[in-house]
Design a protein around this motif. Structure first.
Motif, PDB file in Angstrom:
ATOM      1  N   PRO A  15     -21.870  21.234  23.878  1.00  0.00           N
ATOM      2  CA  PRO A  15     -23.191  20.602  23.901  1.00  0.00           C
ATOM      3  C   PRO A  15     -23.403  19.834  25.215  1.00  0.00           C
ATOM      4  CG  PRO A  15     -21.955  19.980  21.926  1.00  0.00           C
ATOM      5  CD  PRO A  15     -21.007  20.702  22.820  1.00  0.00           C
ATOM      6  N   ARG A  16     -24.662  19.450  25.461  1.00  0.00           N
ATOM      7  CA  ARG A  16     -24.992  18.751  26.719  1.00  0.00           C
ATOM      8  C   ARG A  16     -24.340  17.379  26.829  1.00  0.00           C
ATOM      9  NH1 ARG A  16     -29.952  20.495  24.983  1.00  0.00           N
ATOM     10  NH2 ARG A  16     -30.216  18.509  23.898  1.00  0.00           N
ATOM     11  N   LYS A  17     -24.328  16.640  25.681  1.00  0.00           N
ATOM     12  CA  LYS A  17     -24.032  15.212  25.760  1.00  0.00           C
ATOM     13  C   LYS A  17     -22.532  14.900  25.693  1.00  0.00           C
ATOM     14  CE  LYS A  17     -25.179  10.865  23.496  1.00  0.00           C
ATOM     15  NZ  LYS A  17     -25.756  10.266  22.300  1.00  0.00           N
ATOM     16  N   ARG A  44     -15.617  13.153  24.323  1.00  0.00           N
ATOM     17  CA  ARG A  44     -15.905  14.282  23.451  1.00  0.00           C
ATOM     18  C   ARG A  44     -17.365  14.667  23.669  1.00  0.00           C
ATOM     19  NH1 ARG A  44     -14.899   9.690  23.121  1.00  0.00           N
ATOM     20  NH2 ARG A  44     -13.313   9.586  21.543  1.00  0.00           N
ATOM     21  N   TYR A  45     -17.717  15.900  23.315  1.00  0.00           N
ATOM     22  CA  TYR A  45     -19.107  16.369  23.416  1.00  0.00           C
ATOM     23  C   TYR A  45     -19.754  16.252  22.037  1.00  0.00           C
ATOM     24  CZ  TYR A  45     -18.099  18.293  28.027  1.00  0.00           C
ATOM     25  OH  TYR A  45     -17.752  18.434  29.346  1.00  0.00           O
ATOM     26  N   ILE A  46     -21.007  15.803  22.020  1.00  0.00           N
ATOM     27  CA  ILE A  46     -21.717  15.621  20.753  1.00  0.00           C
ATOM     28  C   ILE A  46     -23.032  16.400  20.802  1.00  0.00           C
ATOM     29  CG2 ILE A  46     -22.822  13.918  19.223  1.00  0.00           C
ATOM     30  CD1 ILE A  46     -19.736  13.644  19.304  1.00  0.00           C
ATOM     31  N   GLY A 160     -14.993  16.002  17.967  1.00  0.00           N
ATOM     32  CA  GLY A 160     -16.025  16.420  18.910  1.00  0.00           C
ATOM     33  C   GLY A 160     -16.619  17.751  18.473  1.00  0.00           C
ATOM     34  N   ASP A 161     -17.700  18.151  19.163  1.00  0.00           N
ATOM     35  CA  ASP A 161     -18.397  19.397  18.842  1.00  0.00           C
ATOM     36  C   ASP A 161     -18.142  20.440  19.932  1.00  0.00           C
ATOM     37  OD1 ASP A 161     -19.481  17.904  16.767  1.00  0.00           O
ATOM     38  OD2 ASP A 161     -21.315  17.422  17.883  1.00  0.00           O
ATOM     39  N   TYR A 282     -12.245  16.971  25.081  1.00  0.00           N
ATOM     40  CA  TYR A 282     -13.068  17.453  23.956  1.00  0.00           C
ATOM     41  C   TYR A 282     -12.809  16.752  22.628  1.00  0.00           C
ATOM     42  CZ  TYR A 282     -13.374  21.234  27.355  1.00  0.00           C
ATOM     43  OH  TYR A 282     -13.552  21.951  28.507  1.00  0.00           O
ATOM     44  N   GLY A 283     -11.715  16.003  22.500  1.00  0.00           N
ATOM     45  CA  GLY A 283     -11.339  15.483  21.192  1.00  0.00           C
ATOM     46  C   GLY A 283     -10.925  16.633  20.289  1.00  0.00           C
TER      47      GLY A 283
END
Ligand code: ACO
Length: 327
Positions: A15-17, A44-46, A160-161, A282-283
């Protein structure tokens, strides 16, 4: 001559965030130092509201198919490992099939938590061994952030996503997937679970009040069982292929916790550079973690023909498994 399954393309999509540990410090009672030293995670990405699971999965798949030189119309099967689908019905795999325009492909999700990608690879292996012309897309994709209680510091800092994918096709050469090893122990499910919003505990105010829509985890029990199971499935896969730990060129483990990875590396006596690590970025992305790591290793030129690679995972259920392959 027998068919073997080879990975001809990999892809990942985030994801972007990005949410850093420092960002979390501003929201909950935690510190960057605590998170880094206990888990190895730095960020991490959310996913945003416009980035559901299937969107991440489609984009990771496009990258894997581009590398493999495979068109959507050539795909025979799409398998998605996930515990956070867009919705209970249809599957993420069907949404991916539609979006890619993979008209002749069958499509289904499988629920094996963090081991989902390896369970998917194992099924793809069986399809391709049976019919060497099959082209199977295996995806691990998660939007765990929607199932995390952002007030619970013991879990929310971990996840994370993201999504990762691989295209599996057949070869007559003696390489590719050599063995797969899948295990589960449902008696320990309560150590890591999302109790609510299924048919046992449907949406009621009581369920929401108890926070059963979120991931619940007994961290120490997960840790103990993860280390034990990952070590044992690694030894099982090594023995099945008459390899020693020294023979391994790369170990790609589910990225759950740096301390689990360190523990495993020490127990197996592996050199640091043989254990792939990207948890800092990334978690824990559950089913997505291994295909994201595989793609990163692949694009970094860390995977060369003839290399002995072992992928291992452990997650809720409990489920665990290994896939041994010669690249
Ligand atoms: N920030 C600051 N302090 C925290 C945080 C946080 N985010 N979370 C917990 N703490 C506190 C606790 O409240 C506790 O404080 P207290 O001593 O005053 O009560 C203290 O830190 C120690 O808490 P523990 O839970 O005992 O910490 P532990 O050393 O066990 O580490 C962890 C917790 C990182 C979750 C560890 O148990 C672990 O790695 N478990 C494996 C779980 C895992 O990886 N799960 C992922 C999902 S499953 C899978 O993918 C394999």
């Amino acid at each position: 001559m027998t068919n073997r399954a080879v990975i001809t393309g990999t892809g990942a999509f985030l994801p972007r965030k990005v949410v850093t540990n420092r960002d979390l410090e501003a929201e909950i009672d935690t510190t960057d130092e605590w998170i880094r030293t206990r888990t190895g995670i730095r960020q991490r990405y959310i996913a945003g509201d416009d980035e559901p699971n299937s969107y991440l999965a489609v984009n990771a798949s496009r990258r894997a198919m581009e590398m493999a030189g495979v068109n959507p119309s050539e795909l025979d099967m799409i398998i998605v490992g996930t515990l956070t689908p867009d919705m209970p019905m249809p599957s993420v795999a069907c949404l991916v099939q539609k979006e890619l325009g993979a008209k002749k492909a069958g499509a289904f999700d499988l629920s094996a938590t963090c081991s989902g990608f390896l369970y998917g690879l194992s099924i793809a292996d069986k399809f391709v061994r049976d019919n060497g012309r099959m082209k199977v897309l295996v995806i691990g994709s998660e939007v765990l952030s929607r199932r995390v209680n952002w007030q619970d510091r013991t879990t929310c800092v971990l996840f994370g996503d993201g999504a990762g994918a691989a295209v599996i096709t057949g070869t007559r050469e003696k390489r590719g997937i050599l063995s797969t090893h899948l295990h589960a122990d449902g008696s320990l499910w309560e150590f890591l679970a999302i109790r609510g919003l299924g048919t046992a505990q449907p949406v009621t105010q009581d369920v929401l009040d108890k926070g059963w829509q979120y991931i619940e985890m007994s961290g120490r029990d997960v840790f103990k069982n993860a280390v034990r199971a990952l070590e044992s499935v690694t030894l099982e896969a090594l023995e099945a292929n008459h390899w020693t730990a020294d023979d391994l060129d790369l170990l790609i483990c589910h990225q759950a916790n740096m301390r689990i990875l360190d523990h495993l590396r020490e127990r197996l006596g592996l050199a640091q550079e043989k254990v792939f690590i990207n948890i800092d970025k990334y978690g824990n992305t559950s089913a997505a973690s291994i295909p994201i790591a595989l793609d990163e290793a692949n694009r970094a030129g860390m995977l060369n023909p003839g290399m002995k690679v072992l992928m291992i995972a452990f997650g809720g259920g409990f489920t665990w498994g290994a896939v041994a392959l010669e690249w």
